[in-house]
Design a protein around this motif. Structure first.
Motif, PDB file in Angstrom:
ATOM      1  N   GLY A   1       0.759  -1.065  -0.433  1.00 10.72           N
ATOM      2  CA  GLY A   1       0.090   0.002   0.227  1.00 10.72           C
ATOM      3  C   GLY A   1       0.885   1.303   0.248  1.00 10.72           C
ATOM      4  O   GLY A   1       0.237   2.121   0.250  1.00 10.72           O
ATOM      5  N   ARG A   2       2.171   1.627  -0.161  1.00 12.29           N
ATOM      6  CA  ARG A   2       3.055   2.512   0.032  1.00 12.29           C
ATOM      7  C   ARG A   2       2.338   3.142  -0.771  1.00 12.29           C
ATOM      8  O   ARG A   2       2.120   4.402  -0.971  1.00 12.29           O
ATOM      9  CB  ARG A   2       4.292   1.717  -0.399  1.00 12.29           C
ATOM     10  N   THR A   3       1.934   3.309  -2.294  1.00 11.45           N
ATOM     11  CA  THR A   3       2.071   4.328  -3.260  1.00 11.45           C
ATOM     12  C   THR A   3       1.018   4.460  -3.437  1.00 11.45           C
ATOM     13  O   THR A   3       0.691   5.832  -2.770  1.00 11.45           O
ATOM     14  CB  THR A   3       1.827   3.704  -5.138  1.00 11.45           C
ATOM     15  N   ALA A   4      -0.396   4.063  -3.041  1.00  9.68           N
ATOM     16  CA  ALA A   4      -1.827   4.221  -2.159  1.00  9.68           C
ATOM     17  C   ALA A   4      -1.078   5.590  -0.671  1.00  9.68           C
ATOM     18  O   ALA A   4      -2.212   6.477  -1.531  1.00  9.68           O
ATOM     19  CB  ALA A   4      -2.686   3.422  -2.342  1.00  9.68           C
ATOM     20  N   ARG A   5      -0.780   4.872   0.253  1.00  7.84           N
ATOM     21  CA  ARG A   5      -0.276   6.220   0.848  1.00  7.84           C
ATOM     22  C   ARG A   5       0.424   7.558   0.310  1.00  7.84           C
ATOM     23  O   ARG A   5       0.157   8.031   1.047  1.00  7.84           O
ATOM     24  CB  ARG A   5       0.710   5.153   2.438  1.00  7.84           C
ATOM     25  N   SER A   6       1.112   6.636  -0.419  1.00  6.41           N
ATOM     26  CA  SER A   6       1.643   8.002  -1.141  1.00  6.41           C
ATOM     27  C   SER A   6       0.800   9.351  -1.098  1.00  6.41           C
ATOM     28  O   SER A   6       1.211  10.822  -1.401  1.00  6.41           O
ATOM     29  CB  SER A   6       2.995   7.668  -1.644  1.00  6.41           C
ATOM     30  N   LEU A   7       0.110   8.628  -2.702  1.00  6.75           N
ATOM     31  CA  LEU A   7      -1.041   9.776  -2.652  1.00  6.75           C
ATOM     32  C   LEU A   7      -1.774  10.432  -1.743  1.00  6.75           C
ATOM     33  O   LEU A   7      -2.349  11.412  -2.031  1.00  6.75           O
ATOM     34  CB  LEU A   7      -1.801   8.485  -4.160  1.00  6.75           C
ATOM     35  N   ARG A   8      -2.342   9.541  -0.442  1.00  2.16           N
ATOM     36  CA  ARG A   8      -3.120  10.183   0.174  1.00  2.16           C
ATOM     37  C   ARG A   8      -2.240  11.368   0.769  1.00  2.16           C
ATOM     38  O   ARG A   8      -2.435  11.569   1.190  1.00  2.16           O
ATOM     39  CB  ARG A   8      -3.710   9.172   0.787  1.00  2.16           C
ATOM     40  N   THR A   9      -0.845  10.528   0.785  1.00  3.84           N
ATOM     41  CA  THR A   9      -0.104  11.986   1.591  1.00  3.84           C
ATOM     42  C   THR A   9       0.262  13.324   0.534  1.00  3.84           C
ATOM     43  O   THR A   9       0.283  14.467   1.411  1.00  3.84           O
ATOM     44  CB  THR A   9       1.507  11.707   1.940  1.00  3.84           C
ATOM     45  N   VAL A  10       0.448  13.528  -0.294  1.00  2.72           N
ATOM     46  CA  VAL A  10       0.289  14.354  -1.576  1.00  2.72           C
ATOM     47  C   VAL A  10      -0.455  14.827  -1.368  1.00  2.72           C
ATOM     48  O   VAL A  10      -1.001  16.238  -1.188  1.00  2.72           O
ATOM     49  CB  VAL A  10       0.873  14.323  -2.636  1.00  2.72           C
ATOM     50  N   LEU A  11      -2.359  14.135  -0.972  1.00  2.00           N
ATOM     51  CA  LEU A  11      -3.621  14.960  -1.278  1.00  2.00           C
ATOM     52  C   LEU A  11      -3.198  15.197  -0.306  1.00  2.00           C
ATOM     53  O   LEU A  11      -4.115  17.222  -0.241  1.00  2.00           O
ATOM     54  CB  LEU A  11      -4.175  13.918  -1.498  1.00  2.00           C
ATOM     55  N   ALA A  12      -3.097  14.752   1.088  1.00  2.00           N
ATOM     56  CA  ALA A  12      -3.172  15.550   2.732  1.00  2.00           C
ATOM     57  C   ALA A  12      -3.183  16.809   2.428  1.00  2.00           C
ATOM     58  O   ALA A  12      -3.561  17.923   3.185  1.00  2.00           O
ATOM     59  CB  ALA A  12      -2.974  14.685   3.345  1.00  2.00           C
ATOM     60  N   ALA A  13      -1.557  17.072   1.858  1.00  2.00           N
ATOM     61  CA  ALA A  13      -0.588  17.837   1.913  1.00  2.00           C
ATOM     62  C   ALA A  13      -1.135  19.859   1.039  1.00  2.00           C
ATOM     63  O   ALA A  13      -1.261  20.628   2.224  1.00  2.00           O
ATOM     64  CB  ALA A  13       0.764  17.741   1.981  1.00  2.00           C
ATOM     65  N   MET A  14      -2.169  19.212   0.078  1.00  2.94           N
ATOM     66  CA  MET A  14      -2.723  20.262  -0.784  1.00  2.94           C
ATOM     67  C   MET A  14      -4.095  20.803   0.291  1.00  2.94           C
ATOM     68  O   MET A  14      -4.559  21.453  -0.034  1.00  2.94           O
ATOM     69  CB  MET A  14      -3.274  19.264  -2.282  1.00  2.94           C
ATOM     70  N   ALA A  15      -4.553  19.546   0.376  1.00  4.07           N
ATOM     71  CA  ALA A  15      -6.005  19.756   1.465  1.00  4.07           C
ATOM     72  C   ALA A  15      -5.678  21.128   2.488  1.00  4.07           C
ATOM     73  O   ALA A  15      -6.191  21.672   2.979  1.00  4.07           O
ATOM     74  CB  ALA A  15      -6.563  18.621   1.238  1.00  4.07           C
ATOM     75  N   GLU A  16      -4.575  20.489   2.932  1.00  7.02           N
ATOM     76  CA  GLU A  16      -4.233  21.509   4.589  1.00  7.02           C
ATOM     77  C   GLU A  16      -3.949  22.835   3.545  1.00  7.02           C
ATOM     78  O   GLU A  16      -4.303  24.011   4.195  1.00  7.02           O
ATOM     79  CB  GLU A  16      -2.664  21.012   5.203  1.00  7.02           C
ATOM     80  N   LYS A  17      -3.177  22.988   2.768  1.00 11.76           N
ATOM     81  CA  LYS A  17      -3.183  24.038   1.527  1.00 11.76           C
ATOM     82  C   LYS A  17      -4.023  25.033   1.909  1.00 11.76           C
ATOM     83  O   LYS A  17      -3.921  26.502   1.679  1.00 11.76           O
ATOM     84  CB  LYS A  17      -2.026  24.125   0.777  1.00 11.76           C
ATOM     85  N   LYS A  18      -5.519  23.896   1.356  1.00  9.31           N
ATOM     86  CA  LYS A  18      -6.263  25.044   1.313  1.00  9.31           C
ATOM     87  C   LYS A  18      -6.814  25.218   2.204  1.00  9.31           C
ATOM     88  O   LYS A  18      -9.001  25.422   2.073  1.00  9.31           O
ATOM     89  CB  LYS A  18      -6.976  24.052  -0.289  1.00  9.31           C
ATOM     90  N   GLU A  19      -6.848  24.627   3.458  1.00  4.68           N
ATOM     91  CA  GLU A  19      -7.382  24.361   4.466  1.00  4.68           C
ATOM     92  C   GLU A  19      -8.620  23.158   4.463  1.00  4.68           C
ATOM     93  O   GLU A  19      -9.768  23.809   5.300  1.00  4.68           O
ATOM     94  CB  GLU A  19      -7.926  25.853   5.897  1.00  4.68           C
ATOM     95  N   LYS A  20      -8.889  22.638   4.051  1.00  4.94           N
ATOM     96  CA  LYS A  20      -9.758  21.371   3.595  1.00  4.94           C
ATOM     97  C   LYS A  20      -8.790  20.072   4.124  1.00  4.94           C
ATOM     98  O   LYS A  20      -8.404  19.877   4.636  1.00  4.94           O
ATOM     99  CB  LYS A  20     -10.236  21.465   2.294  1.00  4.94           C
ATOM    100  N   ARG A  21      -9.826  19.250   4.610  1.00  2.14           N
ATOM    101  CA  ARG A  21      -9.796  17.693   4.694  1.00  2.14           C
ATOM    102  C   ARG A  21     -10.491  17.139   3.385  1.00  2.14           C
ATOM    103  O   ARG A  21     -10.890  17.602   2.566  1.00  2.14           O
ATOM    104  CB  ARG A  21     -10.768  16.877   5.641  1.00  2.14           C
ATOM    105  N   CYS A  22      -9.778  15.921   3.495  1.00  2.00           N
ATOM    106  CA  CYS A  22      -9.714  14.929   2.192  1.00  2.00           C
ATOM    107  C   CYS A  22      -9.034  13.918   2.397  1.00  2.00           C
ATOM    108  O   CYS A  22      -8.520  13.017   2.861  1.00  2.00           O
ATOM    109  CB  CYS A  22      -8.127  16.030   1.402  1.00  2.00           C
ATOM    110  N   ARG A  23     -10.304  13.159   1.943  1.00  2.00           N
ATOM    111  CA  ARG A  23     -10.122  11.536   1.081  1.00  2.00           C
ATOM    112  C   ARG A  23      -9.227  10.817   0.112  1.00  2.00           C
ATOM    113  O   ARG A  23     -10.515  11.584  -0.749  1.00  2.00           O
ATOM    114  CB  ARG A  23     -10.940  10.925   1.983  1.00  2.00           C
ATOM    115  N   LEU A  24      -8.590   9.924   0.182  1.00  2.00           N
ATOM    116  CA  LEU A  24      -8.672   9.391  -1.506  1.00  2.00           C
ATOM    117  C   LEU A  24      -9.502   8.006  -1.401  1.00  2.00           C
ATOM    118  O   LEU A  24      -8.957   7.380  -0.378  1.00  2.00           O
ATOM    119  CB  LEU A  24      -7.092   9.127  -1.612  1.00  2.00           C
TER     120      LEU A  24
END
Length: 76
Positions: free
Chosen positions: A49-72
């Motif tokens: 699950g490393r690739t999926a976890r990495s995708l989720r990490t990048v998405l979370a960083a982008m969501a934090e920048k926009k002050e939102k929560r995000c799920r993949l």
């Protein structure tokens, strides 16, 4: 955010034309759904699950920048 997931996923798979993403927002949480061809599912998930976890990490960083929560969600 779905554009980012689509961009990354299409670079990882053998059939980039089969990559589909959709986005919905509920209660301040953005859910990005990713659908790929069945034979490419293992490439998106990755070993242990490393690739999926990495995708989720990048998405979370982008969501934090926009002050939102995000799920993949990865859909078969």
């Amino acid at each position: 955010m779905k554009e980012l997931v689509s961009f990354i996923a299409s670079r990882l798979v053998d059939t980039p034309d089969a990559v589909e993403t959709s986005e919905r927002e509920e209660d301040g949480t953005v859910t990005v759904e990713l659908k790929v061809a069945k034979e490419d599912l293992g490439k998106i998930i990755g070993k242990q699950g490393r690739t999926a976890r990495s995708l989720r990490t990048v998405l979370a960083a982008m969501a934090e920048k926009k002050e939102k929560r995000c799920r993949l969600e990865i859909i078969e």
